[in-house]
Design a protein around this motif. Sequence first.
Motif, mmCIF file in Angstrom:
data_model
loop_
_atom_site.group_PDB
_atom_site.id
_atom_site.type_symbol
_atom_site.label_atom_id
_atom_site.label_comp_id
_atom_site.label_asym_id
_atom_site.label_seq_id
_atom_site.Cartn_x
_atom_site.Cartn_y
_atom_site.Cartn_z
ATOM 1 N N UNK A 77 8.397 -20.707 2.708
ATOM 2 C CA UNK A 77 7.545 -19.782 3.633
ATOM 3 C C UNK A 77 8.189 -18.538 4.245
ATOM 4 N N UNK A 78 9.237 -19.039 4.894
ATOM 5 C CA UNK A 78 10.071 -18.057 5.400
ATOM 6 C C UNK A 78 11.131 -17.326 4.463
ATOM 7 N N UNK A 79 11.125 -17.715 3.164
ATOM 8 C CA UNK A 79 12.020 -17.382 2.124
ATOM 9 C C UNK A 79 13.365 -17.165 2.858
ATOM 10 N N UNK A 97 23.782 -16.177 -7.266
ATOM 11 C CA UNK A 97 22.441 -16.831 -7.262
ATOM 12 C C UNK A 97 21.341 -15.547 -6.593
ATOM 13 N N UNK A 98 20.212 -15.387 -7.515
ATOM 14 C CA UNK A 98 19.409 -14.436 -6.973
ATOM 15 C C UNK A 98 18.204 -15.064 -6.455
ATOM 16 N N UNK A 99 18.005 -15.128 -5.128
ATOM 17 C CA UNK A 99 16.946 -15.918 -4.357
ATOM 18 C C UNK A 99 15.636 -15.661 -4.751
ATOM 19 N N UNK A 100 15.321 -14.394 -5.320
ATOM 20 C CA UNK A 100 13.983 -14.150 -5.575
ATOM 21 C C UNK A 100 13.320 -15.084 -6.590
ATOM 22 N N UNK A 101 14.120 -15.750 -7.288
ATOM 23 C CA UNK A 101 13.496 -16.589 -8.377
ATOM 24 C C UNK A 101 13.109 -17.893 -7.730
ATOM 25 N N UNK A 102 13.301 -18.039 -6.406
ATOM 26 C CA UNK A 102 12.860 -19.344 -5.623
ATOM 27 C C UNK A 102 11.325 -19.013 -5.199
ATOM 28 N N UNK A 103 10.952 -17.796 -4.969
ATOM 29 C CA UNK A 103 10.035 -17.680 -4.148
ATOM 30 C C UNK A 103 8.643 -17.304 -5.103
ATOM 31 N N UNK A 104 7.403 -17.933 -4.828
ATOM 32 C CA UNK A 104 6.371 -17.794 -5.592
ATOM 33 C C UNK A 104 5.981 -16.187 -5.585
ATOM 34 N N UNK A 105 5.542 -15.727 -6.687
ATOM 35 C CA UNK A 105 5.316 -14.185 -6.786
ATOM 36 C C UNK A 105 3.777 -14.058 -6.642
#
Length: 197
Positions: free
Chosen positions: A152-154, A189-197
């Motif tokens: 949620x906080x990413x 590691x690209x953190x953007x792949x962890x968050x729902x888009x």
Amino acid sequence: MGQPAEKQRRATYADLEAVSPNKVAELIRGTLHVFPRPAPRHARASSGLGAELTGPFDHGKGGPGGWWILDEPELHFPDPTAPDEIDALVPDLAGWRRERMPELPETAYFALAPDWICEVLSPSTEDVDRSREKMPIYAREGVRHAWLVDPIARTLEVLSLVSGRSWERGPCHRDAARVRVAPFEAIELDLSVLWAK
């Protein structure tokens, strides 16, 4: 003079086994913790991180290999407060260096502490995952690296075990940061792949 307070019964592994399969249950110092299955953002972060790490570290594709990376392994550790009882923890992800664990055990659980754990935080699990309950047990058992992911906080918080006893907080990475983080600093590691888009 009032009646003495009734001592609460310690939960056992049998109590954990009786929990509905659509729940996640953990046994920590004689207390049974039951949580709903992970929400979509939680599942996305955990699945995404596992996918990013498994190729290079578990399979050795584009990385050094040498690890077992597993989703939701059940860990069994002796409960020092009660002889013949266990703490049963289920991190979202865990990793063992193959030099420490050359083969997977035949049991349905792991008695050997992982080298790394990741807890994906949610409103229902954060207090237990973050500090009060599970982190002291991971430290006691010698887990050297811990990541706390908040979908949620990413954020990705990095912790390292110091002197085999306590956690030292490292950096907190956010949003779409590209990072190299111990013990998996061999890849970015690209953190953007962890968050729902």
